[in-house]
Motif scaffolding. Sequence first.
Motif, short mmCIF file in Angstrom:
data_model
loop_
_atom_site.label_atom_id
_atom_site.label_comp_id
_atom_site.label_asym_id
_atom_site.label_seq_id
_atom_site.Cartn_x
_atom_site.Cartn_y
_atom_site.Cartn_z
N GLY A 42 0.70 -1.13 0.25
CA GLY A 42 0.20 -0.20 -0.29
C GLY A 42 0.91 1.36 0.17
N TYR A 43 0.01 1.71 -0.78
CA TYR A 43 0.83 3.78 -0.11
C TYR A 43 -0.08 4.92 0.39
CZ TYR A 43 2.93 7.75 -1.85
OH TYR A 43 3.24 9.35 -2.57
N VAL A 44 -0.08 5.02 1.20
CA VAL A 44 -0.91 6.29 1.77
C VAL A 44 -0.47 7.41 0.92
CG1 VAL A 44 -1.28 7.74 3.70
CG2 VAL A 44 -0.41 5.37 3.82
N GLU A 64 4.10 7.57 2.69
CA GLU A 64 4.23 6.11 3.32
C GLU A 64 3.80 5.04 2.35
OE1 GLU A 64 5.41 5.39 6.67
OE2 GLU A 64 6.69 7.95 5.78
N LEU A 65 4.96 3.80 2.98
CA LEU A 65 4.91 2.32 1.89
C LEU A 65 4.77 1.41 2.93
CD1 LEU A 65 7.33 3.73 -0.49
CD2 LEU A 65 4.99 2.87 -1.46
N PHE A 66 3.67 0.61 3.04
CA PHE A 66 3.47 -0.31 3.81
C PHE A 66 3.35 -1.75 3.03
CE2 PHE A 66 -0.04 0.90 3.35
CZ PHE A 66 -1.50 0.20 3.08
N GLN A 67 3.11 -3.20 3.98
CA GLN A 67 3.16 -4.50 3.53
C GLN A 67 2.77 -5.01 4.14
OE1 GLN A 67 5.81 -6.87 1.53
NE2 GLN A 67 7.47 -6.55 2.77
N LEU A 68 1.54 -5.67 4.45
CA LEU A 68 1.07 -7.02 5.10
C LEU A 68 1.23 -8.40 4.33
CD1 LEU A 68 -2.16 -4.82 6.31
CD2 LEU A 68 0.25 -4.27 7.05
N TRP A 69 1.24 -9.36 5.23
CA TRP A 69 0.84 -10.34 4.77
C TRP A 69 0.45 -11.07 5.40
CZ3 TRP A 69 5.50 -7.70 6.25
CH2 TRP A 69 6.39 -7.99 7.36
N PRO A 70 0.02 -12.69 5.38
CA PRO A 70 -0.84 -12.93 5.85
C PRO A 70 -0.89 -13.88 6.74
CG PRO A 70 -0.45 -13.98 3.67
CD PRO A 70 0.37 -13.03 3.32
N GLY A 71 -1.72 -14.16 7.96
CA GLY A 71 -1.48 -14.64 9.45
C GLY A 71 -1.60 -14.17 9.97
N SER A 79 -8.09 8.64 11.48
CA SER A 79 -7.79 9.79 12.18
C SER A 79 -9.94 10.46 11.45
CB SER A 79 -6.66 11.43 11.55
OG SER A 79 -7.44 11.96 11.86
N ARG A 80 -10.36 11.25 12.23
CA ARG A 80 -11.51 11.71 11.91
C ARG A 80 -11.47 13.38 11.21
NH1 ARG A 80 -15.99 9.27 14.03
NH2 ARG A 80 -15.48 7.18 15.72
N GLU A 81 -10.41 13.62 12.01
CA GLU A 81 -9.98 15.20 11.17
C GLU A 81 -9.59 15.32 9.90
OE1 GLU A 81 -8.95 14.26 13.90
OE2 GLU A 81 -9.95 14.37 15.29
N LYS A 82 -8.65 13.52 10.03
CA LYS A 82 -7.80 14.08 8.45
C LYS A 82 -8.03 12.08 8.06
CE LYS A 82 -4.48 17.89 10.06
NZ LYS A 82 -3.16 17.64 9.95
N PRO A 83 -9.02 12.34 7.63
CA PRO A 83 -9.20 10.39 7.14
C PRO A 83 -8.16 10.56 5.98
CG PRO A 83 -11.43 12.14 6.78
CD PRO A 83 -10.53 12.88 7.19
N LEU A 84 -8.04 9.06 6.20
CA LEU A 84 -6.55 8.57 6.25
C LEU A 84 -6.83 8.18 4.48
CD1 LEU A 84 -3.70 7.27 6.41
CD2 LEU A 84 -5.64 4.80 7.02
N ALA A 85 -5.80 7.44 3.52
CA ALA A 85 -6.39 7.63 2.17
C ALA A 85 -5.10 7.15 1.63
CB ALA A 85 -7.31 8.91 1.44
N PHE A 86 -5.54 5.58 1.26
CA PHE A 86 -4.81 5.08 0.49
C PHE A 86 -4.78 4.16 -0.78
CE2 PHE A 86 -6.03 2.23 4.38
CZ PHE A 86 -6.11 1.38 3.77
N TYR A 87 -3.75 3.27 -1.98
CA TYR A 87 -4.27 2.72 -2.43
C TYR A 87 -3.55 1.06 -1.96
CZ TYR A 87 -5.20 6.48 -6.12
OH TYR A 87 -6.21 7.25 -6.33
N SER A 88 -4.22 0.15 -2.30
CA SER A 88 -3.33 -0.75 -1.63
C SER A 88 -3.75 -2.51 -2.99
CB SER A 88 -3.74 -1.75 -0.65
OG SER A 88 -4.89 -2.15 -0.15
N TYR A 89 -2.34 -2.27 -3.94
CA TYR A 89 -2.89 -4.32 -4.16
C TYR A 89 -2.88 -4.91 -3.06
CZ TYR A 89 0.31 -2.02 -7.62
OH TYR A 89 0.87 -1.52 -9.01
#
Length: 276
Positions: A42-44, A64-71, A79-89
């Motif tokens: 993902g990318y924020v 910011e870039l991040f990755q998650l994996w299974p398990g 944030s409610r004041e600045k709602p998060l928005a990100f794309y992700s594969y």
Amino acid sequence: MHYEFFEGFMPRISEVTNRSLPLWEQTNYQIKRDRTALHSLGYVYSGEGVLEYAGTSRLLVPGELFQLWPGHPMRVVSSREKPLAFYSYLFRYRVANWEQGTLSSEESSGPLPLKLGSAGGRKQEVEAEFRKTYEFWSAKESGYDWHVKLQLLNTLRLLQSLETSRDTDSSGKQAVQRAIERMKADFAQPLTRSDLAEAAAVSPGYFSSLFKAHTGISPIPYLNKIRIDYAKQLLRDTSVPVKEIAEQCGFEDSFYFSRLFHLDTGMSPRDYRNSI
């Protein structure tokens, strides 16, 4: 970058997402999973939030870039004041391996070998890659699965370039490049690990670990790959006997050359010559 790993990387993309305000309004500004089932890269691009994953916590801000994996357990809080928005594969993947002409593959549940952090001064470039992928996925035009897979590979190449620019061990990269230049210039000679370490100007003991850290492969297999690739060219473009080709490519033992060639291509040098 682990080139050997990505050479066999076979992704199966499940979805490309754009998480933004409409989602958070429906989920009380958080996503929670007891156990992740897919890989995510993902990318924020705007807003703020916190990612809690596998017992760790990190702030998510634009770039910011991040990755998650299974398990693993996962929670994303916006944030409610600045709602998060990100794309992700969202994807699964297998790692394929060719050996003696036979393909084998294994599904992986571990992370991609990437060092992710901030896109820094290349935020616009990274965001454009993720946005383009999301647009391909959303448009559902003919061949969109193929285009999205290519976009993932392009994204990984871009992230690798970010990793390289963040890498402060420039002396290490230069040492490895000196060794590779020596391989390319003198592959026909009986080079040893000590010879290559001398070209890199580091100790032989440190050289092997340094080389593998930067290329994903040990130095002698890398050298042999250069030799085998040159042998393919000679088999294709000349009528030089196989034994002489082995010698010209730095192999004193033609039987050893033929065995390595078969491991790489799945066929003997003679069969390779007759197939092209």
